[in-house]
Design an enzyme around this catalytic site. Sequence first.
Site, PDB file in Angstrom:
ATOM      1  N   LYS A 155      64.723  30.389   1.050  1.00 25.28           N
ATOM      2  CA  LYS A 155      64.550  31.686   1.712  1.00 25.28           C
ATOM      3  C   LYS A 155      63.052  31.860   2.034  1.00 25.28           C
ATOM      4  O   LYS A 155      62.212  31.645   1.186  1.00 25.28           O
ATOM      5  CB  LYS A 155      65.012  32.793   0.767  1.00 25.28           C
ATOM      6  CG  LYS A 155      65.459  34.052   1.427  1.00 25.28           C
ATOM      7  CD  LYS A 155      66.302  34.897   0.468  1.00 25.28           C
ATOM      8  CE  LYS A 155      66.848  36.119   1.158  1.00 25.28           C
ATOM      9  NZ  LYS A 155      67.759  36.884   0.300  1.00 25.28           N
ATOM     10  N   GLU A 199      80.103  45.409  -6.115  1.00 26.47           N
ATOM     11  CA  GLU A 199      80.162  46.850  -6.389  1.00 26.47           C
ATOM     12  C   GLU A 199      81.464  47.231  -7.091  1.00 26.47           C
ATOM     13  O   GLU A 199      81.483  48.165  -7.908  1.00 26.47           O
ATOM     14  CB  GLU A 199      80.037  47.648  -5.087  1.00 26.47           C
ATOM     15  CG  GLU A 199      78.624  47.641  -4.493  1.00 26.47           C
ATOM     16  CD  GLU A 199      78.319  46.403  -3.680  1.00 26.47           C
ATOM     17  OE1 GLU A 199      79.223  45.551  -3.533  1.00 26.47           O
ATOM     18  OE2 GLU A 199      77.181  46.264  -3.203  1.00 26.47           O
ATOM     19  N   ARG A 208      82.804  50.167  -1.110  1.00 28.51           N
ATOM     20  CA  ARG A 208      83.341  48.917  -1.669  1.00 28.51           C
ATOM     21  C   ARG A 208      83.909  49.149  -3.073  1.00 28.51           C
ATOM     22  O   ARG A 208      84.826  48.462  -3.502  1.00 28.51           O
ATOM     23  CB  ARG A 208      82.230  47.852  -1.686  1.00 28.51           C
ATOM     24  CG  ARG A 208      82.586  46.464  -2.080  1.00 28.51           C
ATOM     25  CD  ARG A 208      83.600  45.772  -1.210  1.00 28.51           C
ATOM     26  NE  ARG A 208      83.240  45.420   0.136  1.00 28.51           N
ATOM     27  CZ  ARG A 208      82.547  44.331   0.488  1.00 28.51           C
ATOM     28  NH1 ARG A 208      82.015  43.580  -0.445  1.00 28.51           N
ATOM     29  NH2 ARG A 208      82.343  44.030   1.750  1.00 28.51           N
TER      30      ARG A 208
END
Length: 645
Positions: free
Chosen positions: A283, A369, A397
């Site tokens: 990343k 979640e 969610r």
Amino acid sequence: MRQLEEISGPGDLRDLTLAEAEQLAGAIRRFLVEKVGRTGGHLGPNLGVVELTLALHRVFDSPRDRLLWDTGHQSYVHKILTGRAAAFDTLRQPGGLSGYPSRAESEHDLIENSHASTALSYADGLAKAYELRGVTDRAVVAVIGDGALTGGMAWEALNNIAAARHRPLVIVVNDNERSYAPTIGGLAVHLAALRTAPGYERLLERVQTQLPNIPVVGSPLYEVLHGVKKGLKDVLAPQGMFEDLGLKYVGPVDGHDLAALEAALASAKRFDGPVLVHCITEKGRGHLPAEQDELDRHHVVRPSSAGAGQPAAAKAYPSWTSVFGAELVSLAATRPDIVAVTAAMLEPTGLSEFARRYPERTFDVGIAEQHAMTSAAGLALGGLHPVVAVYATFLNRGFDQLLMDVALHRAPVTIALDRAGVTGDDGPSHNGMWDLSLLQLVPGVRVNAPRDAASLRRALAEAVAVDDGPTVIRYPKGATGPDIAAVDTDDGLDVLFRSGRADVLMVAVGPMAPICLEAAGRLVDDGYGVTVVDPRWVLPVPRRLLELAREHRLVATVEDNGCAGGVGSAVRHGLDQQGCYLPTRLFGLPQRFLDQGKRATLLADHGLNARHIAGTIAEDLLALRHDGAQDTVADGRLRAEQLAH
Ligand SMILES: Cc1ncc(C[n+]2csc(CCOP(=O)(O)OP(=O)(O)O)c2C)c(N)n1
Ligand SMILES: CC(=O)[C@@H](O)[C@H](O)COP(=O)(O)O
Ligand SMILES: [Mg+2]
């Protein structure tokens, strides 16, 4: 070699040699750093997928072959390669390029929801549709990050995909070992084991050190070595659970080695069943700040909105997120039962300091979640008071878990909803404009919408003191603003303003207080009597609020939530239940997906501005007067439209 802006589509990539494609990768990286550094956006994730995206578009034939991006924040390179480089100066700007795939922008974009962990489910459905329709001339390719792979939906999809041994589907795991922070859990450990198969790594190391010099990409020696390296990998690297599930596993592949990527993807393309290509990427690759700073590694803030050029006020006030985080640390000092739960967003939700001080009381559950909510119910049932910090839009969610696992058991869980209301830059799937409607459905939940930093601190202290059910606090993105003192309190309600006759009661929900006070000023200047009240605990609707409303001719509610099912609907419903048919005016967001834009502009554009609110209320009061109702409004010399200009 072409300029990036001249790339009209993936067809322009296939006649490039490997060396030219490598060069193009460098140009794309420089372009991303320059453009996204100016506009803000997900620089780190996209720097990590430059070679991967190039390889995907050189091996597969989009849009016939469908590329599905999980979360979609890493699709900038995909956009560059599908003819949109010229639009990057408008990235995430109103009317500009979306920060996520967008069907309106390109035929190469099929899914645009940016809630994580969905791509494999879309892919499973798409592959089934092709199979049922006898469509065999196109591939389904889903790119999912290691973070998104920690989401429950991804495993529901994998379970289905792996069951269909002869239904072609390519899963590309973009494994950079991180969400915002390092990816957690057993999956991360397993991916690491796959990445660092000892035999393969040692041998690779020895080969690379023995060679006099690394052969030139594309040279015959390079090709031979590549073949050897690949063969050894298949022998030495463990296949692990993906193979056990029934997926063909290809990898680990160096996600920055274009030749290796193209070879792996080409072999996956030929496979007549579900195949998972495990790509190892970095990343922020190639851009030092993004490589070094956790938050920068994920996304960079647009410099002009980072401080310079912002209105002086915004710079002077702390963010809602930092106020929440500091207050939680303070409360936790004397409440050892308080624990924090995050869904892979520790820093963005303000929990970094809490985690630093109380690491054993901090739980990062991954992008999960649903699990966050129900595990919080478990924490509460175990005698703790969990504080679950998520963005408001991601509450969706975990809604059923809040309803059936937390609320049904009246578990003392506090949920902090950051980014509530309009967030803006991230477009429709990130606006937190659903929570007040959803929460109205949850029996026993208590919802607080603070209007300023002091209110947020107070709300959090009150919430963690509740031990017989869930509490929710929702607050917006960005800087707080000046604290707004109440001029009076009325049985728990904060009266922010009261003047003249009881013509209209304005119910200010959270950060809508300032524009309610401004609208009240306009109305009073023109002869109306106004009361502005902040209930603070907005759901369930306080009894006293309904009583206060009934003392007025009209009640107006103002909230940065969708109108359907928000606080306004609850007030109207409460009055109806009392058999009181008081005129009510609901100000809120339209029940539709809002395009990207700036929060203030979107709120104002959708009627959440003082001028529109005052003008509409004046019209209502005028209409009430003409209905022959008791003449408690101005003597009519006022015209509503005067207010509106
Ligand atoms: C359901 C959901 N929760 C949280 C987020 C916020 N979010 C956006 S990107 C991201 C990290 C994604 O990590 P990964 O899938 O590994 O992709 P990477 O950024 O590493 O490329 C998170 C948590 C989200 N988009 N959706
Ligand atoms: C892709 C995603 O869901 C997050 O990275 C989001 O873009 C962050 O939003 P904020 O910038 O409001 O923290
Ligand atoms: Mg990742």
